[in-house]
Design a protein around this motif. Structure first.
Motif, mmCIF file in Angstrom:
data_model
loop_
_atom_site.group_PDB
_atom_site.id
_atom_site.type_symbol
_atom_site.label_atom_id
_atom_site.label_comp_id
_atom_site.label_asym_id
_atom_site.label_seq_id
_atom_site.Cartn_x
_atom_site.Cartn_y
_atom_site.Cartn_z
ATOM 1 N N CYS A 1 0.565 -1.325 -0.255
ATOM 2 C CA CYS A 1 0.037 -0.073 0.017
ATOM 3 C C CYS A 1 0.678 1.287 0.035
ATOM 4 N N LEU B 1 1.004 4.295 -2.906
ATOM 5 C CA LEU B 1 0.728 5.748 -2.697
ATOM 6 C C LEU B 1 1.837 6.419 -3.143
ATOM 7 N N LEU C 1 -5.073 1.169 3.238
ATOM 8 C CA LEU C 1 -5.103 2.090 2.617
ATOM 9 C C LEU C 1 -5.994 3.545 3.081
ATOM 10 N N ALA D 1 -10.466 4.537 -0.052
ATOM 11 C CA ALA D 1 -10.518 3.134 -0.867
ATOM 12 C C ALA D 1 -11.628 2.485 -0.429
#
Length: 828
Positions: free
Chosen positions: A445, A449, A481, A498
């Motif tokens: 994750c 990002l 997330l 998300a």
């Protein structure tokens, strides 16, 4: 006995005529419009024994002119036996149309058009009159000159008079601002291909074209072609999702609104007959058999099915086949899959079950029995021509995934049943299936990002789809997330950065629609009045793969290993469409940025596997007709193990994909296909749909023989399938009739959707019914508990509390499964 059968046929025919609005006697609705032959009345039930030539039924229009002959046969006779008699009678009566029937099977014959076609309901007087207004002619279709301005001339017949159009420097901007559509070269070729096919006498056509190539625009040109050449007076455009219905309607209004009237059926139930183009979801027609109750077989002269393998697959095929006339299928992923059922076994219970369980044979249905569509335009064609885009592959591997991907695997110490510590080795296929690593998921994750492409207007994370191993995995990734997003942008999101989009989430399908329409959980908070979704990432397992259209996707992420080339291609295809990001600021200035590429995050070396390691020359072996074969999977059965070891990114590389595309796009099962297609015996058996013979030939010639060493277990393992497959599936894929073997879960999802579409339970029962059906099919122990009335309190598959919520569905689901689903298919 003969007289009884004659009477039964006559009674059925009379009822069908009356049900379609025909009248034997004058009544309040109007005068009689059926005449039966005089001596037929005298003979009563024994009507077929009458001597001499006579007309069984003569149907009249409202002016008392004969328009249709109905030739009746006894139940045990083929209605086509009366074809020539009916032709003579129709010519004598100066009637153009004929119905042939034995009470159970019926044909409608337009003698000005071609051969008799099967119908399941008699046409109404009004629909026959509609048909009478024109005579279709394939040569007129073929002779019509179609240029790239065919649609634009309908939108604005005088657009070429504009000085802006005649100035090459301003032409493109002028066309864009005016919304005028010029057909691209490949779109023009597709229409010309249909014209050539029609000239040879075909009336069914199939376009196999990649997502993003403008199939609706092509459809509009074909609609205009049929209407202008007098080959159709009314056209039906079928889609399989609500959002596509509205989209198609808007497009047809934009493209053809100046010349033709378009309606959405469900919004115009009372006046759809006034329109030349009717748009509908197939569900609107199939629900409660509305297509048979509200429509006549001759109401539409051309039926176009968008994403044909879905909108006319399974039970919905009945809707498509109900209407007679021209047929056009549009698809990006053709399907030809017939479920593993035993027709002999089913016929004793329900002879209709075989038809219900049959999914669409795409090529044969659309008149392409040789496996070649009428026109084809692939993703690579689109990239090469500059209409679609390839990805930037971001290959990111953590310490753990690097070891998982290695030949030695990832070793951890676990306790066995004797409480002894032993070393267990895991490989990439085991991730999130046999063990879980919270640290690894967090690294996935974080890497995503930090490296995702940003929205070029707002600067936030671009809209993205992440594909996970399971629903449980998707839930974890979604939570992770949202926690990270809250820390990074604490004032922008409220646990909605998300969203999990999987089948166990209520309203998941609507989430996909809202995401595509840029309103999932509202609009972005990054820039005022910018139309982009507040939710930036949809986390799924398989719901948003094939057929999902969201043009502004900038990031796709594989947080799972993928072993199927077709799955890989389908997921990658979600990002290939071009898009223009636009925003008008507070001063009225337009800001526009084009989507030039998208990122494909790959945490399990899937791209490397398909580019370098995947053996495309290996013969992919396939399944047995009866679904047997295979065996228990090799490996240690390990209960859920959670890995707490720290993990970090070990390597991160990015590679733009060139115009040559990926290897997986260029070469797929070539050796297997070439070898089998050289075998004329097998090829002929497949082309003629003689599946028993084709399977026997393959097994005799190639099963465990030196040339190919084919066997079902080898194929199943090579595809990493979690279920058994059949030899028929192998042949269908080898000859291009299907392009993927579905996983157990995908097939169970399909069965759940089918059950729900048939029985239409209230929404509150749907999640319980789905879980119940999957557990009953996939878990033998649970199935035995249900069948034997055992104790559910200790069932790990389906809880007793869930069972209580089912109410009346507790018996219905097992009954349905026993009648329509083969358990052998779901055995590993």
């Amino acid at each position: 006995m003969t007289n009884k059968k004659e009477a039964q046929a006559r009674i059925k025919i009379n009822k069908m005529l009356e049900k379609s609005g025909w009248r034997f006697f004058d009544d309040e609705k109007g005068q009689a419009n059926i005449q039966t032959e005089a001596h037929l009345k005298e003979l009563g039930d024994n009507f077929e024994n009458a001597k001499g030539t006579f007309t069984d039924y003569l149907l009249f229009d409202e002016k008392d002119f004969p328009i249709c002959i109905l030739e009746a046969k006894r139940e045990e006779k083929d209605p086509l036996d009366g074809k020539e008699q009916a032709r003579r009678d129709a010519n004598k009566a100066n009637a153009r149309f004929v119905i042939l029937s034995n009470g159970n099977l019926h044909y409608f014959w337009d003698m000005e058009r071609g051969n008799p076609e099967v119908i399941t309901k008699f046409p109404t007087q009004e629909s026959i009159k509609h048909r009478q207004k024109f005579i279709s002619n394939n040569q007129r279709l073929a002779d019509k000159k179609i240029d790239d301005d065919y649609i634009a001339l309908t939108q604005n017949p005088n657009f070429k008079d504009s000085s802006q159009y005649n100035n090459k420097e301003t032409r493109e901007k002028y066309l864009w601002n005016e919304g005028l559509r010029i057909l691209r070269p490949y779109q023009l070729k597709s229409i010309h291909a249909l014209q050539r096919s029609a000239e040879t006498g075909n009336d069914r056509f199939l376009f196999e074209m990649a997502t993003g190539t403008g199939k609706t625009l092509i459809s509009a040109a074909i609609v205009k072609l049929f209407l202008r050449t007098g080959n159709a007076k009314r056209i039906l455009f079928l889609v399989d999702r609500i959002e596509l219905e509205d989209q198609a309607y808007k497009n047809f209004v934009q493209y053809l609104g100046n010349d033709f009237h378009t309606v959405i059926y469900k919004q115009n139930r009372d006046n759809w007959k006034k329109a030349e183009i009717v748009v509908s979801t197939v569900q609107s027609f199939s629900s409660q058999n509305k297509y048979k109750k509200l429509f006549s077989p001759t109401d539409f002269d051309l039926v176009i099915s968008d994403e044909s393998h879905r909108s006319i697959g399974g039970n919905s095929r009945a809707v498509f086949e109900y209407f007679i006339g021209y047929k056009l299928g549009l698809t990006a992923t053709p399907k030809d899959y017939l479920k593993n059922v035993d027709p002999q076994k089913l016929s004793s219970k329900d002879p209709r079950a075989w038809e219900r369980r049959q999914l669409l044979d795409t090529y044969t249905t659309f008149g392409c029995p040789n496996g070649e569509p009428t026109f084809q335009y692939s993703l690579l064609d689109g990239v090469k021509d500059g209409y679609l885009i390839n990805p930037i592959v971001t290959d990111a591997r953590t310490d753990i995934t690097t070891e998982l991907l290695s030949e030695k695997g990832y070793a951890v110490m676990i306790k066995n049943e004797e409480d002894e510590e032993v070393e267990e080795i895991f490989f990439q296929k085991d991730f999130e299936k046999k063990f879980f690593s919270e640290k690894t998921n967090s690294v996935f994750c974080q890497t995503f990002l930090e490296n995702a492409l940003k929205d070029p207007i707002s600067g936030e994370i671009g809209k993205s789809i992440i594909f996970c191993v399971s629903q449980k995995h998707a839930s974890k990734i979604t939570q992770t997330l949202n926690k990270m997003a809250s820390q990074l942008w604490h004032d922008k999101y409220n646990s909605d950065f998300a969203v999990q989009v999987t089948s166990n989430v209520i309203d998941a399908q609507q989430f996909t629609i809202n995401f595509a329409n840029n309103k999932l959980n509202g609009r972005t908070k990054f820039i005022e009045n910018y139309k982009s979704s507040r939710t930036r990432v949809c986390v799924t397992v398989g719901m948003m793969t094939t057929g999902y259209d969201c043009q502004d996707i900038l990031n796709l992420a594989f947080m799972r290993p993928i072993f199927s080339p077709t799955d890989f291609i389908q997921i990658k295809g979600r990002g290939t469409r071009k898009y223009a990001f636009e925003y008008i600021d507070e001063y009225g200035n337009m800001h526009s940025k084009n989507k030039e590429n998208f990122k494909l995050f790959d945490f399990f070396a899937n791209c490397e596997y398909f580019e370098e390691k995947f053996n495309y020359d290996e013969i992919i072996q396939l399944p047995q007709q009866n679904g047997t074969g295979g065996g228990e999977p090799v490996g240690v059965n390990i209960n859920e193990i959670e890995i707490f070891n720290p993990d970090k990114i070990r390597t991160l590389t990015q590679k733009p994909i060139g115009i040559e595309g990926m290897k997986v796009d260029r070469k797929l099962f070539e050796k297997a296909r070439k070898e089998l297609q050289k075998d004329e015996e097998i090829k002929n058996a497949v082309e003629n749909k003689r599946w028993d013979k084709a399977v026997q030939l393959v097994r005799n010639k190639y099963e465990d023989k030196p040339k190919l060493y084919l066997n079902l277990e080898k194929i199943r393992k090579s595809e990493n399938l979690d279920r058994r497959i059949t030899w028929r599936e192998f042949l269908e894929r080898a000859f291009g009739l299907i392009d993927v073997f579905k996983t157990k879960d995908e097939k169970l999802e399909e069965e759940c959707d089918k059950f729900i579409s048939i029985y239409k339970p209230k929404s509150k029962y749907v999640p319980y019914i789905k879980n119940y059906l999957k557990a009953y099919v996939g878990d033998e122990e649970f199935r035995n508990i249900i069948n034997m009335g055992g104790d559910l309190h200790h069932s790990p598959t389906f809880s007793f509390s869930e069972y209580r919520e089912l109410n009346g569905w507790r018996k219905k689901v097992p009954e349905y499964v026993k009648d329509y689903i083969s358990f052998n298919t779901y055995i590993e």
